[in-house]
Scaffold this active site. Sequence first.
Site, PDB file in Angstrom:
ATOM      1  CD1 TRP A  39      -1.024   2.398   2.183  1.00 48.56           C
ATOM      2  CD2 TRP A  39      -2.800   1.762   0.982  1.00 48.56           C
ATOM      3  NE1 TRP A  39      -1.905   3.453   2.149  1.00 48.56           N
ATOM      4  CE2 TRP A  39      -3.016   3.086   1.427  1.00 48.56           C
ATOM      5  CE3 TRP A  39      -3.795   1.144   0.205  1.00 48.56           C
ATOM      6  CZ2 TRP A  39      -4.167   3.809   1.125  1.00 48.56           C
ATOM      7  CZ3 TRP A  39      -4.941   1.863  -0.092  1.00 48.56           C
ATOM      8  CH2 TRP A  39      -5.120   3.189   0.368  1.00 48.56           C
ATOM      9  CG  ASP A  42      -1.141  11.487   1.898  1.00 51.15           C
ATOM     10  OD1 ASP A  42      -2.055  10.843   1.384  1.00 51.15           O
ATOM     11  OD2 ASP A  42      -1.288  12.179   2.915  1.00 51.15           O
ATOM     12  CD  GLN A  58       1.712   8.738   5.373  1.00 50.10           C
ATOM     13  OE1 GLN A  58       0.856   8.404   6.158  1.00 50.10           O
ATOM     14  NE2 GLN A  58       2.951   9.041   5.763  1.00 50.10           N
ATOM     15  CD1 TRP A  66      -3.450   4.488   4.890  1.00 48.10           C
ATOM     16  CD2 TRP A  66      -4.391   3.822   6.807  1.00 48.10           C
ATOM     17  NE1 TRP A  66      -3.095   5.382   5.872  1.00 48.10           N
ATOM     18  CE2 TRP A  66      -3.660   4.991   7.056  1.00 48.10           C
ATOM     19  CE3 TRP A  66      -5.064   3.212   7.869  1.00 48.10           C
ATOM     20  CZ2 TRP A  66      -3.584   5.594   8.308  1.00 48.10           C
ATOM     21  CZ3 TRP A  66      -4.985   3.792   9.129  1.00 48.10           C
ATOM     22  CH2 TRP A  66      -4.258   4.979   9.339  1.00 48.10           C
ATOM     23  CG  PHE A  98      -0.308   9.984   9.959  1.00 47.54           C
ATOM     24  CD1 PHE A  98      -0.179   8.599   9.945  1.00 47.54           C
ATOM     25  CD2 PHE A  98      -1.581  10.513  10.207  1.00 47.54           C
ATOM     26  CE1 PHE A  98      -1.273   7.760  10.170  1.00 47.54           C
ATOM     27  CE2 PHE A  98      -2.683   9.697  10.426  1.00 47.54           C
ATOM     28  CZ  PHE A  98      -2.532   8.321  10.410  1.00 47.54           C
ATOM     29  CB  SER A  99       1.414  13.264   5.231  1.00 51.64           C
ATOM     30  OG  SER A  99       0.960  12.201   4.438  1.00 51.64           O
ATOM     31  NE  ARG A 169      -4.524  13.920   8.972  1.00 54.22           N
ATOM     32  CZ  ARG A 169      -5.744  13.776   9.452  1.00 54.22           C
ATOM     33  NH1 ARG A 169      -5.940  13.677  10.752  1.00 54.22           N
ATOM     34  NH2 ARG A 169      -6.778  13.725   8.632  1.00 54.22           N
ATOM     35  CG  ASP A 170      -1.194  15.800   6.810  1.00 53.36           C
ATOM     36  OD1 ASP A 170      -0.766  14.770   7.355  1.00 53.36           O
ATOM     37  OD2 ASP A 170      -2.346  15.881   6.328  1.00 53.36           O
ATOM     38  CD  GLU A 221      -6.810  14.434   5.182  1.00 54.59           C
ATOM     39  OE1 GLU A 221      -6.967  13.698   6.161  1.00 54.59           O
ATOM     40  OE2 GLU A 221      -6.810  13.990   4.018  1.00 54.59           O
ATOM     41  CD1 TRP A 303      -8.192  10.095   1.618  1.00 50.60           C
ATOM     42  CD2 TRP A 303      -7.842   7.931   2.067  1.00 50.60           C
ATOM     43  NE1 TRP A 303      -6.901   9.958   2.094  1.00 50.60           N
ATOM     44  CE2 TRP A 303      -6.665   8.647   2.377  1.00 50.60           C
ATOM     45  CE3 TRP A 303      -7.845   6.546   2.260  1.00 50.60           C
ATOM     46  CZ2 TRP A 303      -5.514   8.031   2.880  1.00 50.60           C
ATOM     47  CZ3 TRP A 303      -6.693   5.929   2.754  1.00 50.60           C
ATOM     48  CH2 TRP A 303      -5.558   6.671   3.060  1.00 50.60           C
TER      49      TRP A 303
HETATM   50  C1  FRU Z   1      -4.163  12.253   3.601  1.00 50.55           C
HETATM   51  C2  FRU Z   1      -3.878  11.668   4.972  1.00 50.55           C
HETATM   52  C3  FRU Z   1      -3.030  12.608   5.800  1.00 50.55           C
HETATM   53  C4  FRU Z   1      -2.351  11.693   6.768  1.00 50.55           C
HETATM   54  C5  FRU Z   1      -2.117  10.464   5.926  1.00 50.55           C
HETATM   55  C6  FRU Z   1      -2.198   9.165   6.669  1.00 50.55           C
HETATM   56  O1  FRU Z   1      -4.414  11.326   2.617  1.00 50.55           O
HETATM   57  O2  FRU Z   1      -5.084  11.361   5.619  1.00 50.55           O
HETATM   58  O3  FRU Z   1      -3.762  13.639   6.402  1.00 50.55           O
HETATM   59  O4  FRU Z   1      -1.180  12.225   7.280  1.00 50.55           O
HETATM   60  O5  FRU Z   1      -3.088  10.481   4.897  1.00 50.55           O
HETATM   61  O6  FRU Z   1      -1.781   8.095   5.879  1.00 50.55           O
END
Ligand code: FRU
Length: 487
Positions: A39, A42, A58, A66, A98-99, A169-170, A221, A303
Amino acid sequence: MLRKRAFLFVFTLFLMMNAFGQNEEKFRPLYHFTPQENWMNDPNGMVYHQGLYHLFYQYHPYSSKWGPMHWGHAVSKDLVDWEHREIALYPDSLGTIFSGSAIVDKDNTAGFGKDALIALYTSNHETRVDGRRKRLQTQSIAYSLDNGVSWTKYGGNPVLPNPGKSAFRDPKVIWHNESAKWIMSLTAGDSIAFYGSKNLKEWDKLSDFGRGYGAHGGVWECPDLFKMDYKGKEVWVLIVSLNPGGPNGGSATQYFLGDFDGKVFTSYDKETRWLDWGTDNYAGVTWSNVGDRHLLIGWMSNWQYANAVPTEKWRSAMTTVRDLSLVEVEGKLYLRNFPIDSYNARFKTAAPAVAKDSRLNVLGMKNAFKISIKDVDLSRDFKLTFGNKKNEALTFQYHKNHNYFAVNRSETGLIAFNNNFPKKIIADNLIAKSACDVDVYMDKTSIEVFVDGGLVSITGIFFNEDDFEFVESSLEIKNIEIFRYTK
Ligand code: FRU
């Protein structure tokens, strides 16, 4: 006798493995990045350093669905051919990875060493409280002193604790010259938070942006804030991915144009502008340390169905790498995105340009080709149909009355894995024009359409049993060119 049997057994096994392998591989694109197996979502930590473009992503290394996130890693010299590398970041006691982004610390602001590569990512810690999943998201850093081969996590992580937000996040980090600070853009629920730091280890809150601006159908995000030049004028761009709430359902990316004074981002207006109208361009951000260029890559999935797409052994590709540029149309600025020039070295003109009945032959091109059409007349409907003998068809059309472009994948091969997948993908609310240029990048299981150099773009994936054999056009098109992908 025994030898003959053994030979037959091995031979049958070989045939079976081969057939299985082909089946697994038949959806894999030729010029888009894919993980070798399992898998991917991002793109993360894109940075250029000492001759290499880095792409982290990711990654779940133990399944094609995932799961606990790692940072996978690949490098390239030209952004077209990618070399797979070892996994860069593994989960730890602070959580899964995470991202996030990566920068080159030219002035050693963090003290890890001059020119250290520093990755900034979200540590995602999950627990179960009363049977319900609870996430604690904080920001952490790791550094590499050997251009990304080995990574060390900073002992003082997390560098930015959670202020009580469930989505936090991110981190995407840039250097802001005027205030001599690093600026971090961060997901903060349905808005973006900005933080500032001198050393990447201590962060101060600067401001929030988002309420009342743009589309709000889901979580904001993967933000990205950067400065562009438009004819000598400084324009700040804020890219924000949104899930759900995209124009065609599920995940999509919007952008804002405005000013940034080192603390506050001020958008020129409140309008929603889509970076891409397609269903399959998500979480895209730009490369760091590439001078004046603005190079974006996105995750080519959604998603809504990413975990169910029929590739199985590996899941998801990235979009083409795209150059971003600003363009003014009727007094207003827009952000265009268009595949980088480097792909062109791989596209060779294929004759004949136009076959008699407006059918172009794409047989034997392995479904990897590009079509460029100049001056498409927009005073009437127009349709391109990509088809094959199995009656699998993908269309791109312009609908004059509604003034929209659409990609229709309802008659492509495998569509039943998700109810939303067959829905028509529409790009509407277009600026009225009398003619436009169209470029279509096809690569096995994806179509990327660019109108007027990417003023409108539509990215979509599809899963056919067979490659396309022809492209049919509803009207005689002058100036149409077709290019075969070669390597
Ligand atoms: C976006 C997301 C980010 C997160 C990551 C987790 O696709 O949801 O916000 O960091 O994927 O895999």
